[in-house]
Every structure is written in C-alpha cells, then in structure tokens.
Motif scaffolding. Structure first.
Motif, short mmCIF file in Angstrom:
data_model
loop_
_atom_site.label_atom_id
_atom_site.label_comp_id
_atom_site.label_asym_id
_atom_site.label_seq_id
_atom_site.Cartn_x
_atom_site.Cartn_y
_atom_site.Cartn_z
N GLY A 196 -7.54 9.11 3.77
CA GLY A 196 -7.48 10.25 4.68
C GLY A 196 -6.08 10.57 5.13
N ASP A 197 -5.86 11.81 5.54
CA ASP A 197 -4.60 12.24 6.11
C ASP A 197 -4.61 11.84 7.58
N HIS A 198 -3.63 11.07 7.99
CA HIS A 198 -3.62 10.57 9.36
C HIS A 198 -3.40 11.67 10.39
N ARG A 199 -2.95 12.84 9.97
CA ARG A 199 -2.72 13.94 10.92
C ARG A 199 -3.99 14.74 11.18
N ASN A 200 -4.94 14.70 10.26
CA ASN A 200 -6.19 15.45 10.43
C ASN A 200 -7.31 14.50 10.79
N LYS A 201 -7.74 14.54 12.04
CA LYS A 201 -8.81 13.68 12.52
C LYS A 201 -10.14 14.42 12.40
N THR A 202 -11.21 13.69 12.19
CA THR A 202 -12.54 14.27 12.13
C THR A 202 -13.01 14.57 13.54
N THR A 203 -13.48 15.78 13.76
CA THR A 203 -13.95 16.17 15.08
C THR A 203 -15.47 16.05 15.15
N VAL A 204 -15.99 16.14 16.37
CA VAL A 204 -17.43 16.06 16.58
C VAL A 204 -18.12 17.27 15.94
#
Length: 95
Positions: free
Chosen positions: A18-26
């Motif tokens: 995964g790209d550490h800058r793009n987090k998975t949101t709810v």
C-alpha cells in the motif's frame, strides 16, 4: 535450495503493498452498490477480508447480489464466467 512459493499472493508484491500516504477511510468500507452496476476490482492492501486473487486486479465486473458485507461480482476470465465475493473496499465505480 528453497522451493518457490506458489501461494495465492505470489507475484503480487507491488499490487499488495500500500501507499503510506493514502489511508483507507471508513467510507470505503461502507460503499453501497446497486445490482447490475459495473465495478472495477482494485485490491486494497490494508483490507484482508474478502480479498480477490491478484489475477482479478484491474478487471471490470458486474454486481449480481450481496452476501453480508461482501458483494457478488461476475467477472469474465479467459472466456469463462467467474463469481467472486468481494469486500466493498476492493471495488470502485466505473466512470
């Protein structure tokens, strides 16, 4: 000499990192899709539940139903029709 791994995630290092800058949101976990809607399968590496095989990454399918939180997706793979159960975090709407 060590044997080569033939697991289900073999050959997917770039896709499954995964790209550490793009987090998975709810909101990505709570997406809703209608039956008959076309979706693109994009693997979200931070979500392990109902993750598709690496060969389906980038393919387009049609939503045929829902089972619990997961959606049933119909995908054409090599001239055959496959039915997958995928978590909404791994699905994107087509433009």
């Amino acid at each position: 000499m060590a044997q080569k791994s033939h697991g289900s995630q073999q050959g997917g290092r770039k896709i499954l990192s995964g790209d550490h800058r793009n987090k998975t949101t709810v909101n990505e976990h709570l997406k809703e899709f209608e039956e008959g809607e076309n979706v693109v399968i994009k693997i979200d590496p931070s979500t392990q539940e109902a993750r598709p095989h690496v060969r389906y990454h980038g393919k387009t399918g049609t939503v045929t139903g829902k089972r619990g939180q997961a959606y049933e997706i119909e995908v054409s793979d090599g001239g055959k029709t496959k039915h997958l159960q995928l978590h909404p975090a791994h699905l994107q709407e087509t433009e």
